[in-house]
Enzyme design. Structure first.
Site, PDB file in Angstrom:
ATOM      1  N   ASN A 184       2.960  -0.179  -3.543  1.00 19.54           N
ATOM      2  CA  ASN A 184       1.789   0.495  -2.978  1.00 19.54           C
ATOM      3  C   ASN A 184       0.744   0.702  -4.072  1.00 19.54           C
ATOM      4  O   ASN A 184       1.071   0.943  -5.237  1.00 19.54           O
ATOM      5  CB  ASN A 184       2.158   1.809  -2.275  1.00 19.54           C
ATOM      6  CG  ASN A 184       2.912   2.791  -3.154  1.00 19.54           C
ATOM      7  OD1 ASN A 184       3.650   2.408  -4.043  1.00 19.54           O
ATOM      8  ND2 ASN A 184       2.736   4.074  -2.885  1.00 19.54           N
ATOM      9  N   ILE A 185      -0.501   0.568  -3.672  1.00 21.14           N
ATOM     10  CA  ILE A 185      -1.626   0.672  -4.601  1.00 21.14           C
ATOM     11  C   ILE A 185      -2.612   1.675  -4.009  1.00 21.14           C
ATOM     12  O   ILE A 185      -3.292   1.372  -3.011  1.00 21.14           O
ATOM     13  CB  ILE A 185      -2.300  -0.702  -4.801  1.00 21.14           C
ATOM     14  CG1 ILE A 185      -1.265  -1.743  -5.291  1.00 21.14           C
ATOM     15  CG2 ILE A 185      -3.460  -0.585  -5.801  1.00 21.14           C
ATOM     16  CD1 ILE A 185      -1.781  -3.176  -5.299  1.00 21.14           C
ATOM     17  N   GLU A 186      -2.643   2.868  -4.579  1.00 20.15           N
ATOM     18  CA  GLU A 186      -3.487   3.926  -4.019  1.00 20.15           C
ATOM     19  C   GLU A 186      -4.901   3.879  -4.608  1.00 20.15           C
ATOM     20  O   GLU A 186      -5.191   3.080  -5.506  1.00 20.15           O
ATOM     21  CB  GLU A 186      -2.824   5.288  -4.261  1.00 20.15           C
ATOM     22  CG  GLU A 186      -1.479   5.365  -3.546  1.00 20.15           C
ATOM     23  CD  GLU A 186      -0.832   6.729  -3.569  1.00 20.15           C
ATOM     24  OE1 GLU A 186      -1.231   7.596  -4.380  1.00 20.15           O
ATOM     25  OE2 GLU A 186       0.094   6.934  -2.759  1.00 20.15           O
ATOM     26  N   CYS A 237      -0.275  -0.467   1.296  1.00 19.75           N
ATOM     27  CA  CYS A 237       1.168  -0.250   1.252  1.00 19.75           C
ATOM     28  C   CYS A 237       1.869  -1.401   0.530  1.00 19.75           C
ATOM     29  O   CYS A 237       1.358  -2.528   0.464  1.00 19.75           O
ATOM     30  CB  CYS A 237       1.739  -0.180   2.667  1.00 19.75           C
ATOM     31  SG  CYS A 237       1.259   1.283   3.587  1.00 19.75           S
ATOM     32  N   GLU A 245       4.402  -3.139   1.474  1.00 19.40           N
ATOM     33  CA  GLU A 245       4.725  -4.263   2.363  1.00 19.40           C
ATOM     34  C   GLU A 245       3.528  -5.199   2.509  1.00 19.40           C
ATOM     35  O   GLU A 245       3.646  -6.423   2.451  1.00 19.40           O
ATOM     36  CB  GLU A 245       5.114  -3.752   3.757  1.00 19.40           C
ATOM     37  CG  GLU A 245       6.323  -2.835   3.782  1.00 19.40           C
ATOM     38  CD  GLU A 245       5.978  -1.357   3.616  1.00 19.40           C
ATOM     39  OE1 GLU A 245       5.098  -1.037   2.791  1.00 19.40           O
ATOM     40  OE2 GLU A 245       6.593  -0.536   4.312  1.00 19.40           O
ATOM     41  N   CYS A 257       5.039   1.630   7.847  1.00 18.67           N
ATOM     42  CA  CYS A 257       4.043   2.294   8.691  1.00 18.67           C
ATOM     43  C   CYS A 257       3.626   1.349   9.819  1.00 18.67           C
ATOM     44  O   CYS A 257       3.924   0.152   9.801  1.00 18.67           O
ATOM     45  CB  CYS A 257       2.837   2.738   7.860  1.00 18.67           C
ATOM     46  SG  CYS A 257       1.662   1.423   7.487  1.00 18.67           S
ATOM     47  N   CYS A 275       1.618  -1.793   8.770  1.00 21.97           N
ATOM     48  CA  CYS A 275       2.458  -2.839   8.157  1.00 21.97           C
ATOM     49  C   CYS A 275       3.299  -3.551   9.213  1.00 21.97           C
ATOM     50  O   CYS A 275       3.499  -4.765   9.145  1.00 21.97           O
ATOM     51  CB  CYS A 275       3.332  -2.248   7.062  1.00 21.97           C
ATOM     52  SG  CYS A 275       2.377  -1.789   5.596  1.00 21.97           S
TER      53      CYS A 275
END
Ligand code: THU
Length: 140
Positions: A46-48, A57, A59, A94, A97
């Site tokens: 995940n890359i916020e 996310c 995935e 989620c 995804c």
């Protein structure tokens, strides 16, 4: 490709990817390992983002890496996640995804493996996680 040894390989790859999570806001680290039909694994984390909504996310990171490299045939994905990178419960994908999976995978055969570690995992078919999903076939 299927079976426990493949799942072990995927779980290790997902745990490794979780270590590369960029999650300074939630501190919830997620890793994914996406298996292609030919046996190749694409990892994602995940890359916020400070603006929150651009967050990607794990995935989808894995899917977008793979699709952008020309892959279209997918067999399974493994997901691990936890606060500070310590999985305490199973991290399920989620809704967004799941929809991305629906675009590229057969809901009846694509395997979604949720793992805590190499010895603790559960496996589902995409259709169990996204019943009556809307996909490319609906537009054919
Ligand atoms: N997240 C994922 O990467 N995959 C999931 O399946 C659930 C949620 C991420 C998004 C966000 O960076 C953090 O976990 C908390 O929601």
């Amino acid at each position: 490709m299927s079976g426990t040894s493949t799942n072990s390989r995927l779980i290790c790859a997902a745990i490794e990817a979780m270590g590369r999570s960029y999650s300074p806001y939630s501190h919830f680290q997620v890793g994914a390992a996406l298996l292609t039909g030919s046996g190749k694994i694409y990892q994602g984390c995940n890359i916020e983002n400070a603006a929150y909504t651009p967050t990607n996310c794990a995935e989808r990171t894995a899917f977008f890496k793979a699709v952008s490299e020309g892959e279209r045939d997918f067999a399974a994905i493994c997901i691990v996640g936890g606060k500070a990178g310590k999985p305490e419960s199973y991290t399920a994908p989620c809704g967004v995804c799941r929809q991305v999976m629906m675009e590229f995978c057969s809901p009846r055969t694509f395997r979604v493996i949720l793992a805590l570690d190499e010895n603790h995992w559960k496996e589902y078919k995409l259709e169990e996680l996204l019943p009556m999903g809307f996909g490319p076939d609906n537009l054919a």
